[in-house]
Motif scaffolding. Structure first.
Motif, PDB file in Angstrom:
ATOM      1  N   PRO A  37       0.789  -1.234   0.000  1.00 16.32           N
ATOM      2  CA  PRO A  37       0.000   0.000   0.000  1.00 16.32           C
ATOM      3  C   PRO A  37       0.819   1.282   0.000  1.00 16.32           C
ATOM      4  N   GLY A  38       2.091   1.199   0.359  1.00 18.98           N
ATOM      5  CA  GLY A  38       2.923   2.394   0.418  1.00 18.98           C
ATOM      6  C   GLY A  38       3.256   2.926  -0.962  1.00 18.98           C
ATOM      7  N   ALA A  39       3.690   4.162  -1.010  1.00 18.97           N
ATOM      8  CA  ALA A  39       4.078   4.804  -2.264  1.00 18.97           C
ATOM      9  C   ALA A  39       5.118   5.873  -1.955  1.00 18.97           C
ATOM     10  N   GLY A  40       5.816   6.310  -2.977  1.00 19.78           N
ATOM     11  CA  GLY A  40       6.848   7.316  -2.773  1.00 19.78           C
ATOM     12  C   GLY A  40       6.295   8.620  -2.240  1.00 19.78           C
ATOM     13  N   TRP A  41       5.077   8.954  -2.651  1.00 11.89           N
ATOM     14  CA  TRP A  41       4.418  10.136  -2.128  1.00 11.89           C
ATOM     15  C   TRP A  41       2.910   9.922  -2.197  1.00 11.89           C
ATOM     16  N   LYS A  61       0.390   8.985  -5.163  1.00 13.40           N
ATOM     17  CA  LYS A  61       0.410   7.643  -5.756  1.00 13.40           C
ATOM     18  C   LYS A  61      -0.221   6.580  -4.852  1.00 13.40           C
ATOM     19  N   GLN A  62      -0.750   6.990  -3.707  1.00 16.31           N
ATOM     20  CA  GLN A  62      -1.167   6.023  -2.679  1.00 16.31           C
ATOM     21  C   GLN A  62      -2.664   5.717  -2.757  1.00 16.31           C
ATOM     22  N   TRP A  63      -2.981   4.536  -3.229  1.00 14.04           N
ATOM     23  CA  TRP A  63      -4.367   4.055  -3.292  1.00 14.04           C
ATOM     24  C   TRP A  63      -4.849   3.783  -1.868  1.00 14.04           C
ATOM     25  N   PRO A  64      -6.125   4.018  -1.543  1.00 10.95           N
ATOM     26  CA  PRO A  64      -6.579   3.929  -0.149  1.00 10.95           C
ATOM     27  C   PRO A  64      -6.349   2.568   0.506  1.00 10.95           C
ATOM     28  N   ALA A  66       8.140  -7.416 -10.702  1.00 15.36           N
ATOM     29  CA  ALA A  66       8.207  -7.576 -12.153  1.00 15.36           C
ATOM     30  C   ALA A  66       9.534  -8.201 -12.580  1.00 15.36           C
ATOM     31  N   ALA A  67      10.634  -7.740 -11.969  1.00 12.69           N
ATOM     32  CA  ALA A  67      11.953  -8.291 -12.313  1.00 12.69           C
ATOM     33  C   ALA A  67      12.038  -9.774 -11.989  1.00 12.69           C
ATOM     34  N   LEU A  68      11.319 -10.197 -10.942  1.00 13.52           N
ATOM     35  CA  LEU A  68      11.306 -11.611 -10.555  1.00 13.52           C
ATOM     36  C   LEU A  68      10.189 -12.385 -11.257  1.00 13.52           C
ATOM     37  N   GLN A  69       9.527 -11.733 -12.213  1.00 13.24           N
ATOM     38  CA  GLN A  69       8.487 -12.327 -13.058  1.00 13.24           C
ATOM     39  C   GLN A  69       7.297 -12.843 -12.254  1.00 13.24           C
ATOM     40  N   VAL A  70       6.957 -12.124 -11.199  1.00 13.15           N
ATOM     41  CA  VAL A  70       5.735 -12.375 -10.445  1.00 13.15           C
ATOM     42  C   VAL A  70       4.611 -11.587 -11.108  1.00 13.15           C
ATOM     43  N   PRO A  71       3.435 -12.170 -11.337  1.00 11.03           N
ATOM     44  CA  PRO A  71       2.323 -11.417 -11.927  1.00 11.03           C
ATOM     45  C   PRO A  71       1.970 -10.198 -11.070  1.00 11.03           C
ATOM     46  N   VAL A  72       1.693  -9.079 -11.737  1.00  9.75           N
ATOM     47  CA  VAL A  72       1.503  -7.797 -11.043  1.00  9.75           C
ATOM     48  C   VAL A  72       0.182  -7.150 -11.450  1.00  9.75           C
ATOM     49  N   VAL A  73      -0.602  -6.746 -10.454  1.00  7.92           N
ATOM     50  CA  VAL A  73      -1.691  -5.790 -10.667  1.00  7.92           C
ATOM     51  C   VAL A  73      -1.149  -4.436 -10.232  1.00  7.92           C
ATOM     52  N   ALA A  74      -0.969  -3.541 -11.193  1.00  6.71           N
ATOM     53  CA  ALA A  74      -0.348  -2.246 -10.936  1.00  6.71           C
ATOM     54  C   ALA A  74      -1.420  -1.159 -10.934  1.00  6.71           C
ATOM     55  N   ILE A  75      -1.468  -0.391  -9.861  1.00  3.03           N
ATOM     56  CA  ILE A  75      -2.480   0.647  -9.676  1.00  3.03           C
ATOM     57  C   ILE A  75      -1.794   1.996  -9.853  1.00  3.03           C
ATOM     58  N   PHE A  76      -2.045   2.647 -10.985  1.00  2.07           N
ATOM     59  CA  PHE A  76      -1.334   3.876 -11.334  1.00  2.07           C
ATOM     60  C   PHE A  76      -2.232   5.090 -11.255  1.00  2.07           C
ATOM     61  N   PHE A 130       1.376  -9.919  -6.999  1.00  2.00           N
ATOM     62  CA  PHE A 130       1.736  -8.661  -6.338  1.00  2.00           C
ATOM     63  C   PHE A 130       0.688  -7.634  -6.717  1.00  2.00           C
ATOM     64  N   VAL A 131       0.223  -6.869  -5.717  1.00  2.00           N
ATOM     65  CA  VAL A 131      -0.738  -5.789  -5.958  1.00  2.00           C
ATOM     66  C   VAL A 131      -0.182  -4.520  -5.331  1.00  2.00           C
ATOM     67  N   GLY A 132      -0.003  -3.477  -6.130  1.00  2.00           N
ATOM     68  CA  GLY A 132       0.527  -2.232  -5.588  1.00  2.00           C
ATOM     69  C   GLY A 132       0.696  -1.185  -6.656  1.00  2.00           C
ATOM     70  N   GLY A 133       1.180  -0.027  -6.247  1.00  3.69           N
ATOM     71  CA  GLY A 133       1.369   1.088  -7.160  1.00  3.69           C
ATOM     72  C   GLY A 133       2.781   1.166  -7.701  1.00  3.69           C
TER      73      GLY A 133
END
Length: 338
Positions: free
Chosen positions: A187-191, A194-197, A270-280, A258-261
């Motif tokens: 759930p964390g983000a750089g700022w 970018k942080q989904w609730p 992504a580098a480890l080829q784990v499927p990703v749901v990316a919330i942008f 993996f689910v995150g922003g």
């Protein structure tokens, strides 16, 4: 973290092109575990503990800038400079395009310093002896095109390796077991923009639990209250976990999803080829999205690209519902089983 992970394919391409050269990497101390495990020497023969670079040179530019006139700072800078200069490198490549990284490249005394003709910080180009017009929409592709200018050959799709820390592998194995029956929620983000609730991450965890997939909430320094909020909203279906970088690598290797922003841990997945749901939200997935893995990127059409470090979530990001994320996760999980 993300900058280093995005550069791994390009450096792997340099390694493939020049298998016998001494390849060094200058990196901020806090991210060194992405290149070398804590207990392994930072120079010498490569191994799974340091699979890519022959030498890892560490710096601490953030600390140096805070106390520029301190004797200790100047001592550390002199030591880092001596470490870089002592190898007598023939060439240096600035993949980040920042003034501080361009200066580090020049510190190395390399005869040739490669860099982007339009670097991230324009002043960085002052320290390049070879300016390259990079190509590609994604930052990984841009780094690969810079590597191609050095090697004078197509980069292809080089194999990316991250360090294997036996201690971390043992710890994470004891924590999660050997089965890949969990998702990582980040759930964390750089700022804040970018942080989904956090509450919506909790709803995602509850839905994944109904599909037999438990959720682990990864959080970093200063994010414990955020992880608590996700855990509370998950109705007991998720639990928080704080990892060192080596532990996070070991944990992510085992995850099914993996689910995150737009964060370093997402790029690690992504580098480890784990499927990703990316919330942008405000950042551009065409440049910074998950690269090289199965993924679904969710971004509202109303989101505008901006790197303004606002505290409140971007409005377009808030238009992405928990149901959309759950549907994307289910689709990815289903495709893995097919």
């Amino acid at each position: 973290m993300g900058d280093i992970i995005h550069t791994l394919p390009a450096v792997a391409a340099l390694r493939e092109a020049f298998p016998d050269v001494t390849l060094g990497w200058a990196v901020e101390e806090r991210w060194a575990e992405l290149l070398c495990t804590l207990r392994y020497p930072r120079s010498g023969p490569r191994s799974p503990q340091r699979p890519l670079a022959d030498r890892v040179h560490t710096v601490n530019t953030k600390s140096w800038r805070r106390s520029l006139f301190s004797f200790n700072t100047w001592h550390q800078m002199a030591s880092a400079s001596s470490d870089l200069r002592g190898i007598d490198y023939d060439a240096a490549v600035d993949f980040q395009g920042a003034v501080r990284t361009a200066l580090l490249a020049r510190w190395s005394k390399a005869k040739t310093v490669f860099g982007d003709v339009q670097p991230r910080e324009n002043a960085a180009s002052m320290w390049y002896t070879r300016q390259v017009e990079v190509t590609g929409a994604h930052v990984v592709q841009q780094a690969l095109s810079l590597a191609e200018a050095v090697t004078q050959r197509p980069a292809g799709s080089p194999q990316v390796e991250l360090p294997v820390d036996p201690d971390a592998e043992k710890r994470i194995s004891g924590l999660v077991g050997e089965t890949r029956d969990f998702a990582i929620l980040n759930p964390g983000a750089g700022w804040g923009a970018k942080q989904w609730p956090a509450e919506r991450y909790g709803l995602v965890a509850s839905a994944l639990a109904k599909q037999g997939l438990r959720s682990l909430i990864n959080y970093g320094p200063g994010e414990e209250s955020l992880a608590d909020a996700v855990e509370s909203a998950s109705a007991g279906t998720a639990r928080k976990i704080s990892c060192s970088i080596s532990d996070l690598i070991a944990l992510t290797r085992r995850a099914r999803l993996f689910v995150g922003g737009d964060t370093g841990p997402m790029h690690l997945a992504a580098a480890l080829q784990v499927p990703v749901v990316a919330i942008f939200g405000p950042t551009n997935p065409a440049r910074n999205g998950p690269f090289g893995t199965s993924s679904i990127v969710l971004r509202s059409a109303s989101s505008l690209t901006s790197h303004a470090r606002r505290r409140e979530p971007e409005k377009g990001l808030l238009e992405i519902s928990a149901d959309e994320v759950i549907a994307a996760a289910s689709k990815l999980l289903g495709s893995v089983h097919e």
